[in-house]
Motif scaffolding. Structure first.
Motif, PDB file in Angstrom:
ATOM      1  N   LEU A   1       0.823  -1.204   0.000  1.00 25.14           N
ATOM      2  CA  LEU A   1       0.000   0.000   0.000  1.00 25.14           C
ATOM      3  C   LEU A   1       0.862   1.260   0.000  1.00 25.14           C
ATOM      4  O   LEU A   1       0.548   2.253  -0.687  1.00 25.14           O
ATOM      5  N   GLY A   2       1.962   1.235   0.743  1.00 28.25           N
ATOM      6  CA  GLY A   2       2.855   2.386   0.756  1.00 28.25           C
ATOM      7  C   GLY A   2       3.511   2.625  -0.587  1.00 28.25           C
ATOM      8  O   GLY A   2       3.635   3.772  -1.042  1.00 28.25           O
ATOM      9  N   GLY A   3       3.935   1.544  -1.255  1.00 27.27           N
ATOM     10  CA  GLY A   3       4.503   1.692  -2.596  1.00 27.27           C
ATOM     11  C   GLY A   3       3.492   2.243  -3.581  1.00 27.27           C
ATOM     12  O   GLY A   3       3.816   3.119  -4.403  1.00 27.27           O
ATOM     13  N   SER A   4       2.254   1.753  -3.513  1.00 33.48           N
ATOM     14  CA  SER A   4       1.202   2.248  -4.411  1.00 33.48           C
ATOM     15  C   SER A   4       0.906   3.717  -4.152  1.00 33.48           C
ATOM     16  O   SER A   4       0.669   4.493  -5.093  1.00 33.48           O
ATOM     17  N   THR A   5       0.929   4.110  -2.880  1.00 32.74           N
ATOM     18  CA  THR A   5       0.668   5.511  -2.535  1.00 32.74           C
ATOM     19  C   THR A   5       1.730   6.431  -3.120  1.00 32.74           C
ATOM     20  O   THR A   5       1.416   7.519  -3.659  1.00 32.74           O
ATOM     21  N   ALA A   6       2.994   6.025  -3.033  1.00 35.63           N
ATOM     22  CA  ALA A   6       4.070   6.837  -3.603  1.00 35.63           C
ATOM     23  C   ALA A   6       3.923   6.977  -5.107  1.00 35.63           C
ATOM     24  O   ALA A   6       4.154   8.055  -5.679  1.00 35.63           O
ATOM     25  N   VAL A   7       3.515   5.892  -5.771  1.00 35.04           N
ATOM     26  CA  VAL A   7       3.277   5.959  -7.216  1.00 35.04           C
ATOM     27  C   VAL A   7       2.136   6.919  -7.519  1.00 35.04           C
ATOM     28  O   VAL A   7       2.195   7.689  -8.484  1.00 35.04           O
ATOM     29  N   MET A   8       1.092   6.893  -6.700  1.00 35.81           N
ATOM     30  CA  MET A   8      -0.054   7.783  -6.908  1.00 35.81           C
ATOM     31  C   MET A   8       0.356   9.249  -6.840  1.00 35.81           C
ATOM     32  O   MET A   8      -0.190  10.101  -7.548  1.00 35.81           O
TER      33      MET A   8
ATOM     34  N   LEU B   1       9.497   0.801   1.079  1.00 39.06           N
ATOM     35  CA  LEU B   1      10.553   0.800   2.088  1.00 39.06           C
ATOM     36  C   LEU B   1      10.126   1.595   3.320  1.00 39.06           C
ATOM     37  O   LEU B   1      10.260   1.126   4.461  1.00 39.06           O
ATOM     38  N   ALA B   2       9.602   2.795   3.096  1.00 34.91           N
ATOM     39  CA  ALA B   2       9.197   3.650   4.209  1.00 34.91           C
ATOM     40  C   ALA B   2       8.033   3.033   4.981  1.00 34.91           C
ATOM     41  O   ALA B   2       8.029   3.017   6.226  1.00 34.91           O
ATOM     42  N   ALA B   3       7.042   2.494   4.261  1.00 31.84           N
ATOM     43  CA  ALA B   3       5.875   1.910   4.928  1.00 31.84           C
ATOM     44  C   ALA B   3       6.255   0.669   5.725  1.00 31.84           C
ATOM     45  O   ALA B   3       5.793   0.475   6.857  1.00 31.84           O
ATOM     46  N   GLY B   4       7.106  -0.193   5.146  1.00 32.60           N
ATOM     47  CA  GLY B   4       7.521  -1.402   5.851  1.00 32.60           C
ATOM     48  C   GLY B   4       8.331  -1.104   7.098  1.00 32.60           C
ATOM     49  O   GLY B   4       8.142  -1.734   8.150  1.00 32.60           O
ATOM     50  N   ALA B   5       9.228  -0.124   7.002  1.00 26.12           N
ATOM     51  CA  ALA B   5      10.027   0.261   8.169  1.00 26.12           C
ATOM     52  C   ALA B   5       9.145   0.862   9.262  1.00 26.12           C
ATOM     53  O   ALA B   5       9.308   0.552  10.453  1.00 26.12           O
ATOM     54  N   ALA B   6       8.188   1.713   8.868  1.00 24.37           N
ATOM     55  CA  ALA B   6       7.306   2.348   9.853  1.00 24.37           C
ATOM     56  C   ALA B   6       6.409   1.318  10.531  1.00 24.37           C
ATOM     57  O   ALA B   6       6.197   1.364  11.750  1.00 24.37           O
ATOM     58  N   ALA B   7       5.872   0.369   9.755  1.00 24.88           N
ATOM     59  CA  ALA B   7       4.988  -0.645  10.320  1.00 24.88           C
ATOM     60  C   ALA B   7       5.745  -1.544  11.302  1.00 24.88           C
ATOM     61  O   ALA B   7       5.225  -1.904  12.364  1.00 24.88           O
ATOM     62  N   THR B   8       6.972  -1.894  10.963  1.00 24.36           N
ATOM     63  CA  THR B   8       7.776  -2.732  11.856  1.00 24.36           C
ATOM     64  C   THR B   8       8.181  -1.962  13.102  1.00 24.36           C
ATOM     65  O   THR B   8       8.164  -2.506  14.219  1.00 24.36           O
ATOM     66  N   ALA B   9       8.533  -0.699  12.943  1.00 20.17           N
ATOM     67  CA  ALA B   9       8.886   0.133  14.101  1.00 20.17           C
ATOM     68  C   ALA B   9       7.700   0.261  15.050  1.00 20.17           C
ATOM     69  O   ALA B   9       7.883   0.354  16.274  1.00 20.17           O
ATOM     70  N   ALA B  10       6.484   0.241  14.504  1.00 21.71           N
ATOM     71  CA  ALA B  10       5.297   0.315  15.359  1.00 21.71           C
ATOM     72  C   ALA B  10       5.241  -0.877  16.308  1.00 21.71           C
ATOM     73  O   ALA B  10       4.917  -0.733  17.495  1.00 21.71           O
ATOM     74  N   PHE B  11       5.581  -2.048  15.808  1.00 21.76           N
ATOM     75  CA  PHE B  11       5.564  -3.249  16.648  1.00 21.76           C
ATOM     76  C   PHE B  11       6.734  -3.294  17.626  1.00 21.76           C
ATOM     77  O   PHE B  11       6.575  -3.701  18.773  1.00 21.76           O
ATOM     78  N   LEU B  12       7.894  -2.857  17.176  1.00 21.08           N
ATOM     79  CA  LEU B  12       9.106  -3.022  17.984  1.00 21.08           C
ATOM     80  C   LEU B  12       9.375  -1.856  18.928  1.00 21.08           C
ATOM     81  O   LEU B  12       9.954  -2.050  20.005  1.00 21.08           O
ATOM     82  N   TYR B  13       8.966  -0.648  18.541  1.00 17.70           N
ATOM     83  CA  TYR B  13       9.234   0.525  19.361  1.00 17.70           C
ATOM     84  C   TYR B  13       7.964   1.192  19.881  1.00 17.70           C
ATOM     85  O   TYR B  13       8.021   1.972  20.836  1.00 17.70           O
ATOM     86  N   GLY B  14       6.834   0.911  19.247  1.00 16.99           N
ATOM     87  CA  GLY B  14       5.579   1.538  19.655  1.00 16.99           C
ATOM     88  C   GLY B  14       5.227   1.332  21.118  1.00 16.99           C
ATOM     89  O   GLY B  14       4.867   2.293  21.819  1.00 16.99           O
TER      90      GLY B  14
END
Length: 304
Positions: free
Chosen positions: A181-188, A250-263
């Motif tokens: 979804l993040g990749g598609s958003t950047a393309v949009m 890349l940005a969406a995957g890093a942010a989603a993972t950071a939510a689990f690990l640092y949130g």
């Protein structure tokens, strides 16, 4: 000498009756559980570190042992877990490619004359003016030709398995889909007239996930960063590769993972394991909501 002092006559001679097994009252026994002290037969006792314990105490002990979890809070089921979600995603990508190849009658040019490619290819005007939102996720399972599929599936097989084991199945799937979804958003936002497709955004999202995981484990993320930099260079130098889709994933995957690990730390979850797990999902929900808000903004962009 008919009565040597034991047997039936002895039992009738005032000796106390033998205890009976708690689970099998018809069985006399001289054994007991070393934990609860109740009498049990040999069938109901299991070897323990000290003596033998009954099946009830063994079950209670198993329940009291905390479940081993990964750094992301995912339960560790076995010593050699199977990355089922990664294998399912690989199969889905191959299946979708096979469908497009059969529809087009070509393995190398499967995007031509394939109705599925027409319906799922990420072409922003169809989303903005036609409301065909399925393209935002569906495009992440399409590929231009066999080589495109092979490169992405090899990368998913290499990167996805370890990432899934650390994150756990549901978290991993969530990160994967948010990366698409993040990749598609950047393309949009940045490639409004381009037709794009492929799992590259999700793969870049998993690279971002691995970077965050290594940082959380206090290990050097340099090897992953080198791979990311190399792929960005390839995206810049080879025509036809969507750099926006890669960086968005890349940005969406890093942010989603950071939510689990640092949130959980940022939201003050403390050390309670259940609260940490719940708070991690809440943080992931926030990242997903932000991504969806950006999708909405990209759709409304032409009319703003």
């Amino acid at each position: 000498m008919n009565n040597p002092g034991w047997g039936a006559s002895a039992e009738g001679g005032g000796l106390p009756p033998q205890p009976r097994c708690v689970r099998h009252p018809d069985r006399p026994t001289l054994l007991s559980c070393t934990r609860c002290g109740r009498p049990f037969c040999t069938e109901c006792l299991q070897p323990a570190s000290v003596g033998h314990q009954c099946v009830d105490c063994v079950a209670q002990g198993h329940r009291s042992v905390p479940t081993a979890r990964t750094v992301a809070g995912a339960p560790v089921r076995t010593d050699r877990p199977t990355p089922i979600v990664t294998y399912v995603l690989l199969a889905l990508n191959v299946l979708v490619f096979a469908i497009t190849a059969m529809q087009s009658g070509s393995v190398l040019n499967n995007e031509r004359s394939s109705q599925l490619f027409v319906d799922w290819g990420l072409y922003p005007p169809y989303i903005v003016y036609g409301g065909e939102y399925v393209r935002l996720l569906g495009s992440g399972f399409l590929h231009f030709g066999l080589m495109h599929l092979a490169v992405n599936m090899f990368a998913l097989w290499i990167i996805g398995r370890d990432t899934e084991i650390v994150l756990g199945r549901l978290r991993y799937l969530g990160v994967y889909l948010v990366s698409i979804l993040g990749g598609s958003t950047a393309v949009m936002f940045l490639q409004t007239e381009a037709l794009t497709a492929g799992a590259s955004g999700a793969v870049f999202g998993l690279l971002g996930a691995q970077t965050v995981i290594l940082l959380r484990l206090r290990r050097s993320p340099t090897p992953v960063l080198v791979v990311i930099a190399l792929n960005v260079f390839i995206s810049l130098t080879i025509p036809g590769i969507s750099l926006a889709g890669h960086l968005g994933g890349l940005a969406a995957g890093a942010a989603a993972t950071a939510a689990f690990l640092y949130g959980p730390q940022l939201l003050g979850a403390g050390r309670d394991r259940d609260r940490i797990v719940r708070t991690g999902w809440v943080a992931f929900g926030v990242v997903t909501a932000v991504t969806l808000a950006l999708v909405t903004l990209s759709v409304l962009q032409p009319s703003v």
